[in-house]
Structure formats: structure tokens, C-alpha cells
Scaffold this active site. Sequence first.
Site, PDB file in Angstrom:
ATOM      1  N   HIS A 238       0.818  -1.221   0.000  1.00  0.00           N
ATOM      2  CA  HIS A 238       0.000   0.000   0.000  1.00  0.00           C
ATOM      3  C   HIS A 238       0.858   1.280   0.000  1.00  0.00           C
ATOM      4  O   HIS A 238       0.728   2.128  -0.867  1.00  0.00           O
ATOM      5  CB  HIS A 238      -0.888   0.038   1.250  1.00  0.00           C
ATOM      6  CG  HIS A 238      -1.819  -1.120   1.404  1.00  0.00           C
ATOM      7  ND1 HIS A 238      -2.983  -1.287   0.663  1.00  0.00           N
ATOM      8  CD2 HIS A 238      -1.764  -2.187   2.240  1.00  0.00           C
ATOM      9  CE1 HIS A 238      -3.605  -2.400   1.053  1.00  0.00           C
ATOM     10  NE2 HIS A 238      -2.891  -2.961   1.985  1.00  0.00           N
TER      11      HIS A 238
HETATM   12  O1  RIB Z   1      -4.769  -0.094   5.122  1.00  0.00           O
HETATM   13  C1  RIB Z   1      -3.402  -0.143   4.811  1.00  0.00           C
HETATM   14  C2  RIB Z   1      -2.635   0.871   5.593  1.00  0.00           C
HETATM   15  O2  RIB Z   1      -2.771   0.615   6.985  1.00  0.00           O
HETATM   16  C3  RIB Z   1      -1.125   0.837   5.320  1.00  0.00           C
HETATM   17  O3  RIB Z   1      -0.590   2.113   5.511  1.00  0.00           O
HETATM   18  C4  RIB Z   1      -0.620  -0.095   6.378  1.00  0.00           C
HETATM   19  O4  RIB Z   1       0.752   0.153   6.693  1.00  0.00           O
HETATM   20  C5  RIB Z   1      -1.484   0.300   7.548  1.00  0.00           C
HETATM   21  O5  RIB Z   1      -0.916   1.472   8.117  1.00  0.00           O
END
Ligand code: RIB
Length: 307
Positions: A238
Site C-alpha cells: 500500500h
Molecule cells: O490499510 C493499509 C494501511 O494501513 C497501510 O498504511 C498499512 O501500513 C497500515 O498502516
Amino acid sequence: MPNDVIIDCDPGHDDAIALLLALQSPELDVRGVTTVAGNQTLPKTTRNALQTLTLADRTDVPVASGMSEPMVRDLTIADHVHGESGLDGPELPDPEYEPIDEDAVDFIARTARECDGLTLIPVGPLTNIGLLLKRYPGIESDIDRIVLMGGGVYEGNITPAAEFNIFVDPEAASLVFDADVPVTMVGLEATRAARVPAAEFERFRSLDSDVGDVVADWLEFFLEFHREQFGWDGVPIHDACAVAEVADGVVETEPMHVTVETSSDHADGQTICDVRGVTDVPPNADVGVDIDRDRFVDRLVDALENY
Ligand code: RIB
Ligand code: CA
């Protein structure tokens, strides 16, 4: 001329990979890393950031520790995803340095005033950024752009309605989307479209470097949760997608108005995106709807090759 950036993060496996990508992106000048509670508690996310920068041999990059709790809610962590340390999996070098004395919010404000245009890349809960906007009225004029990993147009992950970063501190997120700063929301539709299949982890392993091996091990660890929870044979990195968006514009976006739900029994933290423009409220964000996956993964592999 590289973009001056600060990465605000809660390492977290994908945060750590995002840091490694940013530090090898010539388009970015990483002026500092700030940490926030999210995937794990603040002491753990801060240690994980220091360990990652030590692994990257970049202990010149200042780390400023931020908020240990959301603005008004109790903290929700994601140890079920990232483990007890927040960065479980491979053995990492002990941190070779300490965070600076200045707290994250003051560090961001000072750096924004010193730079000629600062881009913030928040990839954890938005507590530090929300407090920046409250503690420093007018700071928006010193911030060029906010490119955040968070939210989703149609889906959540921590709940059916909400993505984790927004869910942990929706009040802070609401302040960010209401701020007078251009916001790009790199949400789940973009990050999930960039999933790296397990078969491609070999591209990191074959770099034949400590960093390549650590990233491959992190992805192996991260894969377990995604196999069990979603039945995927691959992982969305992500936070690295947000970095790649600033460095290389890999995310396809559409302008939309985004409202963050903060008072619902079942949908707190939802990013309610006016996809069809059915309200008369003008867009307040460029929202990720897709991503050039191959370009993203190739850029990540090429960047890690430089360690
Ligand atoms: O939903 C994904 C996010 O939440 C990413 O930034 C992961 O590292 C968590 O922080
Ligand atoms: Ca994160």
C-alpha cells in the site's frame, strides 16, 4: 529539482518498503521521516523506522517521533497484520541512532517553512497531520501537496466500510481532507490493483543483497495475512504506491469530494467519495482509481537494486 518530502509513517511492512523506495528515488529529497502510532504503538513504529533507515545505511535522515494516540479515540493497532514488533519476519539491524528531540508535528512545520514547497506523504493514521493543521494555523501555505495512503472508494479493510489509516483517526483525516492543500488519496482501489504476486517475490530475492532479502522476507510475512484474510496469493504494498505516485505519477486519479465518516455505528472512518458528483460540493481530493502496476513494481525493483 527533487521534491522535498517528509514521510509520516507507522512501520509496518509496507511503510518500511515505502521508505526504502523513497530513499532511492532521485525525484525525492527525503527531508525526514516522522512516526505515528498505528500498525503498532509509537515506540515500536519509531524503532522500526530507525531500523529500516539503518538497514538502508541512511542514518543521516532525521526521524521525529509523533503522536502515540489518535486525536480523540483510543488507539487501534494492526498486530494481527504486522506482528508483535510491527515489523515481524527477518532479523533487522539494531537502530544506529535515536529520534531527534523535536516532535513530529513541530519538525514538519519547521521543515515546511524552511523548504520552498514541501510534499507530505502520510502512510499511517493522520494524527500528526491533523495536529499540524490545528497547532499551526496557516501552515497550509507552506505545504505543496499531501499524497496520502488511505481510504477507499468502494471498500474497506479493517471494517467493511473503512480502511485502517482513516479508521484509526477519522477526526484527523477529516481535518486533512478539509485543509486548503491539494490532496491525493491513494486508496485501496489503487493499492490493491498493484498487488505483487508471490511468484514475483523472487525479483527481490534475486537482487542478492541484504535489502533485497529483507524485502522478500517482509513480503513473505505480509503474504500470510492476505492469504488468510482475502485468499490472495499476493500482497498490496500500500504505502509504496503513495511514494511511487509522488516520484513517478503511477496512480490514475479522478477529482472527487471526500467526506470522512466520524459518527456512525458501523461506518466510522469510511471515506465517502462523491464519485458521480451528486452533491454540489466541489472536489477536495484527487482519488486513486487505478495504478500502472508493472511500472510501480519495476520502479520498486530498480530502486532496491541500488542498495
Ligand atoms: O490499510 C493499509 C494501511 O494501513 C497501510 O498504511 C498499512 O501500513 C497500515 O498502516
Ligand atoms: Ca502504514
